[in-house]
Design a protein around this motif. Sequence first.
Motif, PDB file in Angstrom:
ATOM      1  N   ASP A 148     -51.137  21.235   6.932  1.00  0.00           N
ATOM      2  CA  ASP A 148     -51.444  21.899   5.465  1.00  0.00           C
ATOM      3  C   ASP A 148     -52.651  21.156   4.733  1.00  0.00           C
ATOM      4  OD1 ASP A 148     -49.531  23.533   6.211  1.00  0.00           O
ATOM      5  OD2 ASP A 148     -48.005  23.251   5.173  1.00  0.00           O
ATOM      6  N   VAL A 149     -52.320  19.684   4.919  1.00  0.00           N
ATOM      7  CA  VAL A 149     -53.123  18.920   4.163  1.00  0.00           C
ATOM      8  C   VAL A 149     -54.713  18.901   4.655  1.00  0.00           C
ATOM      9  CG1 VAL A 149     -53.551  16.431   3.368  1.00  0.00           C
ATOM     10  CG2 VAL A 149     -51.353  17.226   3.525  1.00  0.00           C
ATOM     11  N   VAL A 150     -54.930  19.048   5.849  1.00  0.00           N
ATOM     12  CA  VAL A 150     -56.340  19.364   6.152  1.00  0.00           C
ATOM     13  C   VAL A 150     -57.099  20.381   5.881  1.00  0.00           C
ATOM     14  CG1 VAL A 150     -57.862  19.791   8.354  1.00  0.00           C
ATOM     15  CG2 VAL A 150     -55.929  17.962   8.499  1.00  0.00           C
ATOM     16  N   VAL A 151     -56.093  21.659   5.770  1.00  0.00           N
ATOM     17  CA  VAL A 151     -56.737  22.775   5.282  1.00  0.00           C
ATOM     18  C   VAL A 151     -56.919  22.881   3.886  1.00  0.00           C
ATOM     19  CG1 VAL A 151     -56.016  25.194   4.723  1.00  0.00           C
ATOM     20  CG2 VAL A 151     -55.589  24.229   7.179  1.00  0.00           C
ATOM     21  N   ALA A 152     -55.978  22.327   2.820  1.00  0.00           N
ATOM     22  CA  ALA A 152     -55.874  22.001   1.583  1.00  0.00           C
ATOM     23  C   ALA A 152     -57.488  21.174   1.250  1.00  0.00           C
ATOM     24  CB  ALA A 152     -54.774  21.410   1.013  1.00  0.00           C
ATOM     25  N   ALA A 153     -57.708  20.137   2.006  1.00  0.00           N
ATOM     26  CA  ALA A 153     -58.491  19.205   1.788  1.00  0.00           C
ATOM     27  C   ALA A 153     -59.908  20.062   1.644  1.00  0.00           C
ATOM     28  CB  ALA A 153     -58.725  18.192   2.627  1.00  0.00           C
ATOM     29  N   GLU A 154     -59.961  20.925   2.938  1.00  0.00           N
ATOM     30  CA  GLU A 154     -61.263  21.766   3.100  1.00  0.00           C
ATOM     31  C   GLU A 154     -61.561  22.611   1.900  1.00  0.00           C
ATOM     32  OE1 GLU A 154     -62.826  24.925   6.151  1.00  0.00           O
ATOM     33  OE2 GLU A 154     -61.021  23.691   6.733  1.00  0.00           O
ATOM     34  N   LYS A 155     -60.497  23.388   1.736  1.00  0.00           N
ATOM     35  CA  LYS A 155     -60.762  24.282   0.541  1.00  0.00           C
ATOM     36  C   LYS A 155     -60.858  23.652  -0.875  1.00  0.00           C
ATOM     37  CE  LYS A 155     -59.690  27.748   3.214  1.00  0.00           C
ATOM     38  NZ  LYS A 155     -61.015  28.712   3.444  1.00  0.00           N
ATOM     39  N   PRO A 198     -60.977  22.779  -7.424  1.00  0.00           N
ATOM     40  CA  PRO A 198     -60.045  23.776  -6.666  1.00  0.00           C
ATOM     41  C   PRO A 198     -58.960  22.854  -6.461  1.00  0.00           C
ATOM     42  CG  PRO A 198     -62.400  24.064  -5.929  1.00  0.00           C
ATOM     43  CD  PRO A 198     -62.306  23.095  -7.029  1.00  0.00           C
ATOM     44  N   ALA A 199     -59.106  21.739  -6.380  1.00  0.00           N
ATOM     45  CA  ALA A 199     -57.902  20.720  -6.087  1.00  0.00           C
ATOM     46  C   ALA A 199     -56.728  20.639  -7.055  1.00  0.00           C
ATOM     47  CB  ALA A 199     -58.348  19.370  -6.102  1.00  0.00           C
ATOM     48  N   VAL A 214     -55.120  14.945 -11.768  1.00  0.00           N
ATOM     49  CA  VAL A 214     -56.378  15.557 -10.985  1.00  0.00           C
ATOM     50  C   VAL A 214     -56.881  16.140 -12.200  1.00  0.00           C
ATOM     51  CG1 VAL A 214     -56.797  17.346  -9.327  1.00  0.00           C
ATOM     52  CG2 VAL A 214     -54.952  16.159  -9.213  1.00  0.00           C
ATOM     53  N   PRO A 215     -58.478  16.011 -12.320  1.00  0.00           N
ATOM     54  CA  PRO A 215     -59.367  16.564 -13.290  1.00  0.00           C
ATOM     55  C   PRO A 215     -59.213  18.305 -13.257  1.00  0.00           C
ATOM     56  CG  PRO A 215     -60.412  15.071 -12.198  1.00  0.00           C
ATOM     57  CD  PRO A 215     -59.111  15.016 -11.402  1.00  0.00           C
ATOM     58  N   PRO A 230     -60.172  28.717  -4.164  1.00  0.00           N
ATOM     59  CA  PRO A 230     -61.563  28.379  -4.507  1.00  0.00           C
ATOM     60  C   PRO A 230     -62.341  29.491  -5.372  1.00  0.00           C
ATOM     61  CG  PRO A 230     -60.889  27.751  -2.166  1.00  0.00           C
ATOM     62  CD  PRO A 230     -59.976  28.755  -2.622  1.00  0.00           C
ATOM     63  N   GLN A 231     -61.985  30.817  -4.851  1.00  0.00           N
ATOM     64  CA  GLN A 231     -62.763  31.964  -5.665  1.00  0.00           C
ATOM     65  C   GLN A 231     -62.067  31.768  -6.954  1.00  0.00           C
ATOM     66  OE1 GLN A 231     -61.542  35.496  -3.630  1.00  0.00           O
ATOM     67  NE2 GLN A 231     -61.676  34.422  -1.598  1.00  0.00           N
ATOM     68  N   LEU A 232     -60.922  31.747  -7.356  1.00  0.00           N
ATOM     69  CA  LEU A 232     -60.473  31.703  -8.792  1.00  0.00           C
ATOM     70  C   LEU A 232     -60.984  30.452  -9.575  1.00  0.00           C
ATOM     71  CD1 LEU A 232     -56.774  33.090  -8.126  1.00  0.00           C
ATOM     72  CD2 LEU A 232     -58.768  34.276  -9.106  1.00  0.00           C
ATOM     73  N   ALA A 233     -60.904  29.439  -8.966  1.00  0.00           N
ATOM     74  CA  ALA A 233     -61.520  28.140  -9.545  1.00  0.00           C
ATOM     75  C   ALA A 233     -63.129  28.408  -9.869  1.00  0.00           C
ATOM     76  CB  ALA A 233     -61.223  26.939  -8.596  1.00  0.00           C
ATOM     77  N   GLY A 234     -63.717  28.945  -8.863  1.00  0.00           N
ATOM     78  CA  GLY A 234     -65.040  29.180  -9.385  1.00  0.00           C
ATOM     79  C   GLY A 234     -65.398  29.883 -10.477  1.00  0.00           C
TER      80      GLY A 234
END
Length: 455
Positions: free
Chosen positions: A177-184, A390-391, A451-452, A380-384
């Motif tokens: 989960d953490v690996v995927v979250a970091a990537e996104k 995204p974090a 987290v900013p 990521p889409q909504l954050a953009g």
Amino acid sequence: MTELLIGLVITIAVGYYIVKGYNAAGVLLTAGVSLLIIAGLLGHSVLPAKVASTGNLLTDSLEYVKYMLQNRGGGLGLQIMLLCGFASYMTYIGANNVVVKQFSKPLSFIKSPYALLVAAYIVACLMSLAVSSATGLGVLLMATLFPMMTAMGISRPAAAAVCASPAAIILSPTSGDVVVAAEKSGLPLHVFAVETVLPVSICAIIVMAVAAFFWNKYLDKRDNTPMERVDISEMEVNAPGYYSILPFMPIIGVFLFNGETIPGLKLDIYTIVIVSIALGAVVDFLTNRLDGKATLSNLESCYAGMGDAFKGVVMLLVAAGVFAQGLMTVGTIDNLIALADKAGAGGFALMLLLTALTVAAAIATGSGNAPFYAFVELAPQLAGKLGLSPAFLIIPMLQASNLGRTISPVSGVIVATSGMAKISPFDVVKRTFVPVICGLATVIIGTFVLVPMYV
């Protein structure tokens, strides 16, 4: 929207009938198969891509039951049966009584069982670094720590809740989960996992430990929950003192062999438990002065424990898996995702909405991974669109999926721990609910502070 309503109605019905005392496995299987049939009638694919269709809607629904029996019965189910068999064996040969007798002396200065509960919870959380599966860890703790906790005066529901809770907050920086979250999130793994997620996780664990102390104390008093504290002076111990190491062999094995601690030797949890049973039998054989007949007779308790685990725990896991597949297939999760995508909220409101939807999906399906993997694609889409980091959206979702699973009466870890404790899943959820809510609030506040929000 129709699919969402169908999912909600059937989920409420499942909760109602289980509370009314209907057999939980039967209710979940009936609901799951019904959802699969409804999904097929609505034009959805009943079976996942990796399962071949039988060519008929009704038999496809039952084909998934067969798939779950093969998948969970031979995988996670086997792990549960092995650990339950090991626990029964340790009780039968007297090893668990030796542990309680020996540990009672150094722990006797701690008068409050709730202080012991907090200590056990911290130890269990640290063990999540070695065992990534929430259900696997819960079963391991039930087979090892649970008998000692109840003997020291912790009530069965409270002790089971401790075993069900350590994976509610992610600590391991290398979990999937953490690996995927970091990537996104677009961040390096070490920055995301260690510098961003870990401080929030530690704060949440501390808050949950404090909440567990007061909440379990309150419930035990309110419900007049029976305690099983053993009078050590009257405890009959027929096994020698060195038997105290036997119940902890699976835990020792996980830390030694579930990785490359010893170069060239890596054992999975199944082999570790089998080795533990074999070593226990060897020790018992030597202790009984090479009496092979008595040793093999004692091993019968292990096989009986495995059979009881299949009847009481594994079938519940299979039924819960069918129910979860039904909810996802009928479109309940897709509808929740659509709601999030349409939300025209600000940064903090959007984070709360995504977190709430992830928790709701985790509670409904009993899965920590599926809701997170489904919703994280949106972040990521909504954050953009809003210029957010995204974090900022992903960290609460990451933790919320695991926290939601810990208060789901159909999740694998709740079903397994409650089954082994011989209590209702709702009794465990009642114990985990307030600590989970406190942990979730801590995650949200920690994310907001650390987290900013904007890129």
